[in-house]
Write a protein that holds these residues in place. Structure first.
Motif, PDB file in Angstrom:
ATOM      1  N   ASP A 193       0.819  -1.206   0.000  1.00 52.15           N
ATOM      2  CA  ASP A 193       0.000   0.000   0.000  1.00 52.15           C
ATOM      3  C   ASP A 193       0.853   1.256   0.000  1.00 52.15           C
ATOM      4  O   ASP A 193       0.607   2.197  -0.769  1.00 52.15           O
ATOM      5  CB  ASP A 193      -0.921  -0.019   1.226  1.00 52.15           C
ATOM      6  CG  ASP A 193      -1.832   1.198   1.287  1.00 52.15           C
ATOM      7  OD1 ASP A 193      -2.679   1.350   0.394  1.00 52.15           O
ATOM      8  OD2 ASP A 193      -1.694   1.991   2.236  1.00 52.15           O
ATOM      9  N   ASN A 226      -6.310   1.076  -5.492  1.00 53.26           N
ATOM     10  CA  ASN A 226      -5.660  -0.208  -5.240  1.00 53.26           C
ATOM     11  C   ASN A 226      -6.182  -0.834  -3.947  1.00 53.26           C
ATOM     12  O   ASN A 226      -6.457  -2.041  -3.890  1.00 53.26           O
ATOM     13  CB  ASN A 226      -4.145  -0.001  -5.141  1.00 53.26           C
ATOM     14  CG  ASN A 226      -3.374  -1.297  -5.107  1.00 53.26           C
ATOM     15  OD1 ASN A 226      -3.330  -2.040  -6.068  1.00 53.26           O
ATOM     16  ND2 ASN A 226      -2.747  -1.582  -3.974  1.00 53.26           N
ATOM     17  N   SER A 237      -9.652  -2.230  -4.514  1.00 54.86           N
ATOM     18  CA  SER A 237      -9.626  -3.471  -5.300  1.00 54.86           C
ATOM     19  C   SER A 237      -9.172  -4.654  -4.445  1.00 54.86           C
ATOM     20  O   SER A 237      -9.716  -5.759  -4.575  1.00 54.86           O
ATOM     21  CB  SER A 237      -8.712  -3.320  -6.526  1.00 54.86           C
ATOM     22  OG  SER A 237      -7.339  -3.325  -6.162  1.00 54.86           O
ATOM     23  N   ILE A 238      -8.196  -4.430  -3.555  1.00 51.24           N
ATOM     24  CA  ILE A 238      -7.737  -5.509  -2.680  1.00 51.24           C
ATOM     25  C   ILE A 238      -8.854  -5.937  -1.729  1.00 51.24           C
ATOM     26  O   ILE A 238      -9.109  -7.131  -1.539  1.00 51.24           O
ATOM     27  CB  ILE A 238      -6.475  -5.077  -1.899  1.00 51.24           C
ATOM     28  CG1 ILE A 238      -5.283  -4.937  -2.853  1.00 51.24           C
ATOM     29  CG2 ILE A 238      -6.154  -6.080  -0.794  1.00 51.24           C
ATOM     30  CD1 ILE A 238      -4.036  -4.382  -2.207  1.00 51.24           C
ATOM     31  N   LEU A 268     -10.641  -9.655  -1.540  1.00 52.46           N
ATOM     32  CA  LEU A 268     -10.683 -10.447  -0.311  1.00 52.46           C
ATOM     33  C   LEU A 268     -12.116 -10.822   0.056  1.00 52.46           C
ATOM     34  O   LEU A 268     -12.398 -11.965   0.435  1.00 52.46           O
ATOM     35  CB  LEU A 268     -10.025  -9.676   0.834  1.00 52.46           C
ATOM     36  CG  LEU A 268      -8.515  -9.441   0.727  1.00 52.46           C
ATOM     37  CD1 LEU A 268      -8.026  -8.563   1.863  1.00 52.46           C
ATOM     38  CD2 LEU A 268      -7.756 -10.765   0.711  1.00 52.46           C
ATOM     39  N   GLY A 300      -2.313 -15.330  -7.914  1.00 56.28           N
ATOM     40  CA  GLY A 300      -2.295 -14.174  -7.028  1.00 56.28           C
ATOM     41  C   GLY A 300      -1.425 -14.407  -5.801  1.00 56.28           C
ATOM     42  O   GLY A 300      -1.772 -15.192  -4.928  1.00 56.28           O
ATOM     43  N   GLY A 306       0.959  -9.782  -2.831  1.00 46.74           N
ATOM     44  CA  GLY A 306       1.065  -9.200  -1.499  1.00 46.74           C
ATOM     45  C   GLY A 306       2.143  -9.838  -0.645  1.00 46.74           C
ATOM     46  O   GLY A 306       2.550  -9.271   0.379  1.00 46.74           O
ATOM     47  N   ALA A 323      -8.541  -8.104  -9.488  1.00 43.06           N
ATOM     48  CA  ALA A 323      -7.108  -8.358  -9.320  1.00 43.06           C
ATOM     49  C   ALA A 323      -6.282  -7.830 -10.479  1.00 43.06           C
ATOM     50  O   ALA A 323      -5.062  -7.687 -10.349  1.00 43.06           O
ATOM     51  CB  ALA A 323      -6.851  -9.852  -9.134  1.00 43.06           C
ATOM     52  N   TRP A 355      -4.406  -4.552  -8.978  1.00 47.97           N
ATOM     53  CA  TRP A 355      -3.282  -4.636  -8.034  1.00 47.97           C
ATOM     54  C   TRP A 355      -2.283  -5.739  -8.352  1.00 47.97           C
ATOM     55  O   TRP A 355      -1.165  -5.707  -7.834  1.00 47.97           O
ATOM     56  CB  TRP A 355      -3.781  -4.776  -6.599  1.00 47.97           C
ATOM     57  CG  TRP A 355      -4.548  -6.027  -6.284  1.00 47.97           C
ATOM     58  CD1 TRP A 355      -5.892  -6.209  -6.358  1.00 47.97           C
ATOM     59  CD2 TRP A 355      -4.015  -7.271  -5.833  1.00 47.97           C
ATOM     60  NE1 TRP A 355      -6.238  -7.481  -5.994  1.00 47.97           N
ATOM     61  CE2 TRP A 355      -5.099  -8.161  -5.662  1.00 47.97           C
ATOM     62  CE3 TRP A 355      -2.719  -7.725  -5.554  1.00 47.97           C
ATOM     63  CZ2 TRP A 355      -4.941  -9.478  -5.235  1.00 47.97           C
ATOM     64  CZ3 TRP A 355      -2.556  -9.039  -5.122  1.00 47.97           C
ATOM     65  CH2 TRP A 355      -3.653  -9.895  -4.967  1.00 47.97           C
ATOM     66  N   ALA A 356      -2.680  -6.702  -9.206  1.00 49.52           N
ATOM     67  CA  ALA A 356      -1.750  -7.795  -9.500  1.00 49.52           C
ATOM     68  C   ALA A 356      -1.124  -7.701 -10.888  1.00 49.52           C
ATOM     69  O   ALA A 356      -0.252  -8.498 -11.214  1.00 49.52           O
ATOM     70  CB  ALA A 356      -2.466  -9.142  -9.363  1.00 49.52           C
TER      71      ALA A 356
END
Length: 411
Positions: free
Chosen positions: A72, A87, A90-91, A95, A203, A206, A351, A354-355
């Motif tokens: 982050d 971001n 989206s995470i 989740l 994924g 993180g 995803a 952020w991915a």
């Protein structure tokens, strides 16, 4: 002065593999059924390449920050507050939607397992309550409980997957993997709708800052851990597709898809095709896969919610956090119990930001602001734009699929 040796390469690779492999692999045969085996492997290999590159972009960016910097904070520093907010949203969405997906998949496999082994018929809603309730208590107890149980589960997953492979392996038929093409029939076009599920199956991003903390700033070692970890995940997916497509024909996959494509539907089809010899191994593997995925995702969501709302670690604080973490996806699972495949697709859509897109743009920003060098992910600018294009394509495919603008096999 004693010299502290660096952690072994295998440990980092297993962290990545354990994070990557989970219940989402059960969506791959269902969503890949239209393009079948050959195209599924090509698409999966391309997704692996793009997601490995995006992980290396996160590593490249992370090395310009102090050890311990979060994903982050890196987004905020390199791309600015609007990207950081987008971001973060989206995470959180991923989740939550994955928690719902795993409750849906878990209730499906629990219902099937009880019916197949004990002859006990348990509806989707009671099964969802049982599955989510038991595992939610474990998450409420904290990270130590999740860590111990996850370690046991991963070991048991490997054993049950190996046993399932031994059972399903002899039933593989080359004619099923490589059927004679039918005149006028297109296979590759179905790959577009499957792309979001391929992305969602890789994924792990993180965890890259965690590896930087684990190894220190050793880019070559961390990059190799990412390659080995994601490569192991790819190998497991390849084996899984070979087992399923080698035992079930495209026509035999149709009832699975038309029933909703949930985990229990696929396991039941494989057990039926096996003639009953597969027994409980595949059901056990499926239960362990979805439970370990659920624990990993919801622990992250639990901590995210606690930090967001400032809940303390008391019984009252943890109970409030648990309510916000588990009630929304559980209520959705009770209202719509068969949405496993839909939910994984939405997770793939969110995803993409952020991915895929964000890691590539962070690496680009770092290279422009700090041209002095250091570790750089391979592929130059071409690799950055390849990953951005991959992320945008996946997002467009998922949106088009939900709007019924793409052909979907069995629908």
């Amino acid at each position: 002065m004693t010299h502290r040796s660096s952690p072994g390469l295998l440990g980092g690779a297993m962290i990545i593999a354990a994070t990557t492999v989970g219940a989402g692999m059960f969506s791959l045969p269902v969503t890949g059924a239209g393009m079948w085996y050959g195209y599924s492997l090509l698409m999966l290999a391309f997704a692996w390449l793009c997601m490995l590159l995006s992980g290396l972009f996160v590593l490249e960016t992370n090395l310009h920050f102090p050890v311990g910097a979060s994903f982050d904070s890196m987004v905020g520093e390199t791309l600015g507050r609007p990207w950081r907010v987008a971001n973060g949203i989206s995470i959180a969405f991923v989740l939550y939607i994955l928690t719902y997906a795993y409750i849906s998949g878990g209730s499906s496999i629990v219902s099937h397992g009880l019916s197949a082994t004990l002859g006990l018929e348990l509806g989707a809603k009671p099964a969802a309550l049982c599955f989510a309730g038991v595992l939610a208590v474990i998450v409420w107890l904290g990270a130590a409980a999740v860590d111990r149980l996850s370690t046991i589960m991963i070991g048991a997953m490997l054993l049950t997957f190996a046993a399932s492979t031994l059972d399903l392996g002899p039933g593989i038929e080359a004619a099923k993997l490589f059927p004679a093409p039918e005149e006028g029939k297109s296979y590759a076009i179905f790959g577009l709708a499957a792309l979001p599920f391929m992305l969602a199956s890789f994924g792990y991003h993180g965890n890259v800052p965690s590896l930087v903390k684990y190894y220190g700033k050793q880019p070559k070692r961390i990059a190799l851990a990412l390659l080995l970890g994601t490569g192991l995940a790819f190998t497991i997916y390849l084996l899984w597709l070979t087992l399923t497509f080698g035992n079930l024909s495209q026509q035999q996959m149709l009832p699975v898809i038309q029933a909703g494509g949930n985990m229990g539907d696929l396991v039941a089809a494989l057990e039926h095709n096996d003639g009953g010899n597969l027994g409980t191994m595949l059901s056990l593997f499926a239960n362990l896969a979805v439970a370990s995925s659920f624990l990993g995702v919801t622990l992250g969501l639990f901590d995210f919610i606690a930090d967001l709302f400032g809940f303390d670690n008391s019984v009252s604080g943890r109970s409030k956090t648990a309510a916000i973490t588990f009630l929304p996806p559980l209520l959705l699972a009770l209202a719509w119990p068969h949405g496993f495949i839909y939910a994984i697709g939405f997770a793939g859509l969110a995803a993409t930001l952020w991915a895929a897109i964000v890691p590539a743009l962070m690496a680009r920003a770092v290279r422009r602001s700090r041209p002095e060098g250091g570790y750089r992910a391979p592929g130059g600018q071409g690799a950055i734009w390849l990953v951005v294009a991959f992320g945008l394509t996946v997002a467009l495919c998922e949106i088009a699929g939900k709007l019924k603008l793409l052909p979907v096999f069995g629908q």
